[in-house]
Design a protein around this motif. Structure first.
Motif: not given
Lengths: 494, 171, 666, 100
Positions: A64-72
């Motif tokens: 979830w955080n990964g998605l948020a960081i990559k903003d995708i």
């Protein structure tokens, strides 16, 4: 052949299905540990299973955080077979909670009932992995296989008490009807494949939108969608495909009943929602109308049937049908409040329902013939903490503020009102008023009847207590401060 | 020629399917089902899918049906279970008829997509069915394939657990 | 300035949690448990008083306080928020004040009961919920309190769980309340939806609702529907026709519960809610009329039933229903201040009456226990002559009775007079409503004095073995009685009507009206709810109506004394003093018989008819009937679940065929 | 050349027959066989459509359906045997403990 291997490896993206991979690995590890453990000793296996679920939860959060960081918003894997997005990850959390609570409440229960078998936990982990595949799949094939992993695990788990006739019967009924509904599901998939030439959900959606006139009005498309829906509606337990549910829920081992009414139901809803949104967004008018009727039927019939039950497990089975009806209301609304409302509702329902079952697991004698209203007479006084906990869960199921049940219902009905389905919301509220009749009987039995029993058999094992406390915290947190979770649910909708 | 062959096989398939649901003895049902499977394998060959035909025979006829027959033998059902006639045959016929009628009507009034893939019968002849299938299976549908392995594992565990006998009583 | 507002409801919650969790195992001592429960209420009361007086001095009268954000759905943001304005300030004073006294009283009354800690835990929990209801700044926070008080009421009515009737009564109360709650939710949803979808205001906040209510259009259908739904909610909670039946049954609970919940606080929630949304209600004249009519009808009707009761608490219960009817009458004719005023005075005198009856029951119970009898300690026919046995109880009870009957210069005189004056002279009222109200006032006087006469006056009818063992109650019981009786006497002076305040150049202003003006003033001004021009400055009208209602009240008192005191004693006196006048005595006796035949029996029969006929048969019948039909439908549907796999499969196929058929051919 | 419609209609016929069997037969094993018949009719549809549309997805799907059928058969037979041990019957009419 070299090319084939390379091409295959190119599609592999384990990161996109990390939580389920972790669960599968742990499931196999549990099997191996089981081989080297003394028969009948399963406590450590249960706790290792919990560790696996915690790891899966950690993977989910980091994704979830990964998605948020990559903003995708979404990340595909395995040649567009699965998607990793907020939607899938939110449902992953629901599945992990329902599995964890189930495992925690099972350990002592299995020993009491005489089936301390370590495969139980592996099957729960596999079923959870299957749920995750269903929620994240973007292809009919993956959905179907996820569904089957889940279903086959559940057939076994429902019939897990192999010496108990009721459990046998529950497993067999579920198996026969489940396989039957799979037939319809597959026929629907075949028709859709015929109409569109693909099994990928987004591509189906693309074809159905680019060729409006030719494809949308095509009876084959509609029949395909309806037959496909039938399969999912069966799993969700929607009237008139609900009839297996009470019998199976009553006969299955109690923790499995709890599990079935939360996790797998959410999984079927997740896959169904994704199909409707990805593939049939253009046909929203059609399926909204259908689901409107089914939601009303489900809420009402579930409620009415629950009134005359005497067995609490069976009553909760009908209540779970009713709750599926409430969740469908969000689907009918078909706006983002409704959709995120479903996510929120399923999470809230997981806590309140599993919490209630966890208390019932402790309150039952061996064989559980005492789980009737009379059997619980005076329970609230003999076991004050469990009594209060069960009361809170029941109040939450009733939809009393400020518990999770209230905020969840509020959310769903707000979605319906927003979409101008005012009558649907009214029927929903009316139904939750009717539901009082049977929920109240539990409270009456616990607090207004003289104790017939001493409840001496009620122990408080660590695992079950942890599961009750987690559920309590969940129910109260979601009721008092739902804001953060609602925000997450909102982000999770595509 | 192909048409005639199709009709013959189709009639055999339908008749054996009817036998599956109408024979009194489970063994006869199983044999009739075997017949249907074989007919379907025929169709698969006609549809240029020889590998599927082979799998059909091996998996369905060879494995699944054998399992079923073993269970029938094991439980000695041929003699134990006398088939009762159902009281709702008329209802069932009506329903099944309606199902068929709707499907038939639906098929008659709709068309499949006009987007055609690039795998023609000629290509199948040239490259070989198995290789094309493998390419699709292992490149596009690798994940379902992996999941299928888990599914089989689950089935094995399930079968093992359920056939334990009185483990609890022995403790 | 009011930043600790959240402590007011949270203190009782804290007490409830402590007593609930630790009460049984660790605290044990009744003094500690009772002390904690009363202590948190007292603290809450002190804090309320501080803020109340701050508000009196404050320029700004309406304060909204957001504690935390709760949930946001779409464009709707719902907060945990409190609204502190004159209305809620007054209500929290009443709730915490009366609540503290009743907690104190309960220490004495519940002495030696098995679930002592449980009782106080519930009672504190109730206060928490009630304060949430009152302080809630939006409809959803209010709804939490609304449901919470229902739940606590349920727990407390069923407190004596060994009695089956208690459990049934509790369930009935809960179910009937939920019917009302359904109305509340429905109204809220419709309001929310209409304001949102048609006018773009998605809100549940009371202040915003008040500001934007005019968008709905005065007298429009939707406003009428919304307010009628809300009113349905109010009838459930406040025991109005047709949802009142649960309240008399609720007397199964311990007496302090009846005093706190079923007289002073919870049952007034409906009135409060209408007051809170007066802006909305003022826009719907039809609803207002319905409210006024239902209120007046309930006032009259419940008073009639009061005649036929012999259980001391049930008389008071019907009296409560009747007085609540007055409050609704006030709300319906636009006398919002009058309604709230009566709510307040009613809280004082009715709490005092209930506690007094509790004291009597306590004494009777003690006596019966002492004499090893198992008579019903609540039956008035076994009482009488308690005046000398329990003097404090008697005098406080008498003062409250005088107050409730509306004897001039006692509290209910002012509040009832204001209601009746508005009923007659408001632009939304009529003389008919006044008439009904006045008759009900006379009846109230009658049955209340009948109660006093049967209980305290006359000969003692208690069993001889028990009659000498009736003690006066301890100070924890009598102290609250004295305080409440004092309030019942003087509480009315905060709302002296202008016409009386100006007599003799005294210039006593109507403090209450002035105080509540920021809440009710705008609605009354905007929708021109006022005294009719013709009557506005006519002293003749005002004094005339006042005089008439007072006269009716005195008539009621007189009749009661005549029937229950005067005549039964007359014969005895006559025979002893004038033995030659036996014949006259006998004649007198016949006259009494005649009176009985002509007046007393018909009235009693009327009461019995309404009670047994209407109340028990029709209303209960409907409530139970709905339940029975549900069960019947349920057990019918149940048989579709045959347990046969193939039937299930068949239903699935039928479902598929119908759905597919509908779409393909439809 | 056999047209796609002929295959699809044949598949529909087999599917209906299977449905009929599920609704009428009392023997759990026979019911399972009827379900297998339904799955096979779906397989026929898939392969015919796959051939008609010229892509392989349908055939891959059939492979998976077969896998699933095998898994279900294994679990289903185990369940049937477990039930038979306790009730001495596999007639669906005897699944009657759980009802109402």
């Amino acid at each position: 052949m070299e090319n084939l291997v390379q091409a295959a490896l190119k599609t592999v993206n384990f990161y996109a299905i990390m939580p389920s991979v972790i669960l599968v690995i742990f499931g196999m590890v549990l099997l191996l540990i089981g081989v080297f453990s003394k028969p009948g000793r399963t406590t450590h296996i249960a706790w290792i299973g919990i560790i696996g679920l915690i790891c899966a939860a950690a993977a989910t959060v980091s994704a979830w955080n990964g998605l948020a960081i990559k903003d995708i918003g979404i990340q595909f894997g395995f040649a567009d077979q699965v998607a990793q997005d907020g939607f899938a990850l939110f449902f992953n959390i629901i599945f992990i909670f329902s599995a964890a609570l189930t495992i925690l409440m099972s350990d002592d229960y299995l020993r009491r009932e005489g089936y301390p078998i370590n495969e139980f936990y592996s099957l729960i982990l596999f079923a959870t992995a299957g749920s995750m595949w269903m929620a994240s799949a973007t292809d009919m094939m993956t959905i179907f296989l996820g569904l089957e992993v889940l279903s086959v695990s559940l057939y076994v788990l429902a019939g897990f008490f192999y010496n108990d006739v009721r459990s046998n019967e529950a497993g067999l009924k579920y198996f026969l009807l489940g396989a039957f509904s799979t037939g319809f599901l597959l026929y629907g998939m075949a028709l859709l494949y015929g109409v569109t030439g693909t099994t990928n959900l987004s591509e189906i959606g693309l074809i159905l939108s680019s060729q409006h006139q030719a494809m949308l009005g095509n009876p084959m498309t509609i029949a395909g969608m309806l037959l496909l829906s039938t399969g999912f509606l069966f799993k969700i337990g929607v009237v008139p495909f609900h009839m297996w549910a009470p019998d199976v829920y009553q006969g299955a081992p109690t923790p499995i009943t709890a599990f079935m009414s939360a996790g797998p139901k959410a999984a079927a809803l997740a896959a169904f929602m994704r199909i409707l949104l990805f593939s049939f967004a253009e046909m929203q008018v059609d399926w909204s109308a259908l689901l409107w009727i089914l939601a009303v039927l489900t809420m009402t019939i579930g409620n009415f049937m629950a009134v005359s039950q005497t067995n609490i497990k069976r009553m909760l089975a009908y209540s779970s049908i009713t709750h599926a009806g409430y969740a469908l209301v969000g689907l009918v609304a078909a706006n983002y409040i409704g959709f995120s409302g479903i996510l929120y509702y399923m999470l809230a329902y997981t806590f309140m329902n599993l919490g209630a079952f966890a208390v019932l697991v402790l309150a039952g004698k061996k064989g559980e013939n005492n789980l009737t209203y009379e059997g619980l007479a005076g329970f609230g006084f003999k076991r004050p903490f469990l009594g209060v906990a069960l009361s809170i869960f029941i109040l939450s199921l009733m939809g009393m503020p400020p518990t999770a049940g209230f905020t969840a219902k509020f959310y769903i009905f707000a979605g319906a009102i927003k979409a101008e389905y005012i009558w649907l919301a009214v029927i929903g509220v009316l139904n939750s008023a009717v539901s009082l009749y049977y929920y109240l009987r539990v409270l009456v039995a616990m607090y207004f009847r003289d104790p017939q029993e001493d409840f001496a058999w009620v122990s408080m094992p660590l695992g079950a207590m942890v599961s009750i406390i987690i559920s309590l915290v969940g129910v109260l947190y979601l009721g008092l401060l739902p804001e953060r979770v609602m925000e997450l649910a909102r982000i999770a909708i595509f | 020629m192909e048409q005639i062959y199709f009709f013959i096989i189709a009639i055999v398939a339908v008749v054996s399917a009817v036998l599956v649901v109408s024979c009194k003895s489970p063994i006869n049902n199983a044999v009739a089902l075997m017949m249907t499977f074989v007919c379907l394998a025929n169709f698969y060959v006609m549809l240029h899918a020889p590998f599927m035909a082979a799998v059909q025979i091996m998996v369905y006829a060879g494995a699944i049906l054998m399992l079923i027959v073993f269970v029938i033998m094991l439980l000695n059902l041929n003699t134990v279970l006398i088939q009762k006639t159902s009281h709702s045959v008329v209802g069932a016929i009506t329903l099944a008829g309606l199902v068929f009628f709707q499907l038939y009507y639906m098929l008659g009034h709709s068309s499949t997509t006009s987007i055609k893939g690039d795998i023609s019968n000629e290509l199948v002849m040239e490259v070989g069915h198995t290789q094309l299938l493998a390419k699709s299976l292992f490149v596009e549908f690798l994940l379902p394939f992996e999941i299928a392995s888990i599914l089989l594992l689950v089935a094995v565990i399930g079968a093992v657990v359920l056939s334990k006998r009185n483990a609890a009583a022995q403790e | 300035m009011y930043d600790k507002l959240w402590l007011i409801p949270l203190l009782p919650l804290f007490g409830a949690i402590i007593n609930g969790l630790l009460g049984k195992r660790f605290l044990k001592s009744e003094k500690v448990i009772g002390g904690i429960a009363t202590g948190v209420m007292l603290l809450s009361f002190l804090l309320s008083s501080k803020y109340f007086f701050q508000l009196l001095a404050d320029e700004v009268k309406v304060h909204e306080q957001i504690v935390a954000s709760w949930m946001s759905v779409g464009n709707l943001q719902v907060n945990w928020e409190f609204l502190f304005d004159p209305l809620s300030a007054l209500m929290i004073m009443v709730v915490t004040g009366v609540g503290t006294l009743i907690h104190l009283y309960s220490i004495g009354y519940m002495h030696g009961e098995a679930g002592f800690y449980r009782f106080f835990s519930y009672l504190n929990l109730f206060c928490f919920a009630m304060l949430m209801l009152v302080l809630g700044g939006n409809a959803l926070v209010m709804f939490i309190g609304w449901e919470g008080v229902g739940l606590c009421s349920y727990l407390l009515i069923g407190y004596y769980m060994e009695k089956k009737s208690a459990g049934d009564a509790a369930k009935k109360a809960f179910v009937v309340n939920r019917v009302g709650d359904f109305g509340f939710l429905l109204g809220l949803m419709t309001l929310f939806w209409t304001l949102g979808s048609e006018h773009g205001v998605w809100t549940t906040n009371f202040v915003k609702i008040g500001e934007n209510a005019h968008l709905l259009g005065t007298g429009s259908v939707v406003v009428t529907v919304i307010t009628l739904c809300f009113f349905l909610g109010a009838t459930g909670k406040s025991a109005q026709i047709p949802l009142y039946t649960w309240l008399p049954d609720a007397m199964e609970g311990p007496t302090p519960v009846s005093a706190l919940i079923h007289a002073a606080t919870m049952v007034t929630a409906g009135v409060y809610m209408i007051g809170r949304m007066s802006g909305l209600f003022a826009m719907a004249p039809t609803t207002m009329m319905v409210i006024a009519i239902i209120g007046a009808a309930t006032a009259l009707f419940a008073a009639t039933i009061g005649f036929a009761q012999n259980d001391i608490k049930r008389v008071l219960a019907y009296s409560t229903v009747s007085q609540l009817g007055y409050m609704f009458l006030a709300m319906g004719v636009g006398a919002f201040t009058g309604g709230i005023f009566h709510l307040m005075t009613h809280a004082f005198f009715k709490a005092c009456l209930f506690l007094g009856s509790g004291s009597v029951i306590h004494g009777m119970h003690h006596a019966y226990h002492h004499a090893h009898l198992h008579d019903d300690p609540q039956d008035m026919r076994n009482m009488g002559g308690l005046k000398s046995k329990m003097p404090i109880t008697y005098w406080t009870f008498l003062l409250s009775t005088i107050a409730i009957t509306g004897v001039p210069l006692f509290s209910a005189f002012f509040s009832k007079d204001e209601i009746l004056w508005w009923a007659a002279s408001s632009t939304r009222g009529s003389l008919w409503l006044w008439g009904v109200g006045a008759i009900a006032a006379g009846m109230t006087a009658f049955y209340m004095f009948r109660l006093v006469a049967m209980t305290f006056w006359g000969k003692q009818k208690t069993d001889a073995r028990a009659k000498d063992h009736i003690p006066e109650s301890p100070w924890v019981i009598t102290l609250p009685l004295v305080i409440l009786a004092a309030l019942a006497v003087v509480g009315g002076y905060v709302g002296v009507p202008h016409v009386l305040g100006n007599i003799g150049g005294l210039h006593i202003p109507n403090y209450l009206e002035h105080f509540l003006d920021p809440v009710f003033g705008p609605a009354q001004e905007t929708y021109r709810i006022a005294i009719k021009e013709a009557m506005a400055h006519s002293l003749l009208w005002e004094f005339g109506l006042m005089g008439a209602s007072v006269a009716v009240g005195f008539l009621g008192i007189g009749v009661a004394i005549w029937f229950y005191i005067k005549s039964p004693e007359l014969p005895g006196k006559f025979t002893s003093k004038f033995s030659g006048l036996h014949k006259a005595v006998y004649n007198k006796w016949y006259i009494d018989e005649l009176y009985d035949f002509l007046f007393v029996n018909p009235i009693k029969r009327c009461g019995l008819f309404f009670w047994k006929g209407f109340d028990v048969c029709i209303v209960d019948g409907v409530v139970n009937g709905v339940g029975r039909v549900t069960t019947l439908v349920s057990s019918g549907l149940r048989y579709t679940q045959t347990g046969l796999t193939q039937h299930y499969a068949m239903w699935m196929v039928i479902g598929v065929v119908m759905i597919v058929g509908f779409y393909i051919f439809g | 050349m056999v047209s796609i419609d002929q295959y699809l209609v044949l598949s529909a016929i087999l599917f209906s027959i299977g449905t009929f069997g599920v609704l009428t037969r009392k023997n759990a094993i026979v019911i399972f066989m009827c379900i297998e018949l339904m799955l096979n009719s779906v397989n026929l549809s898939f392969i015919a459509l796959s051939n008609h549309l010229g892509n392989m997805d349908g055939q891959v799907f059939v492979l998976f359906i077969m896998t699933v059928a095998a898994a279900e058969a294994a679990v289903g037979m185990a369940l049937i045997i477990a039930f038979y041990r306790n009730r001495d019957s596999i007639a669906v009419d005897d699944f009657n403990l759980l009802k109402w």
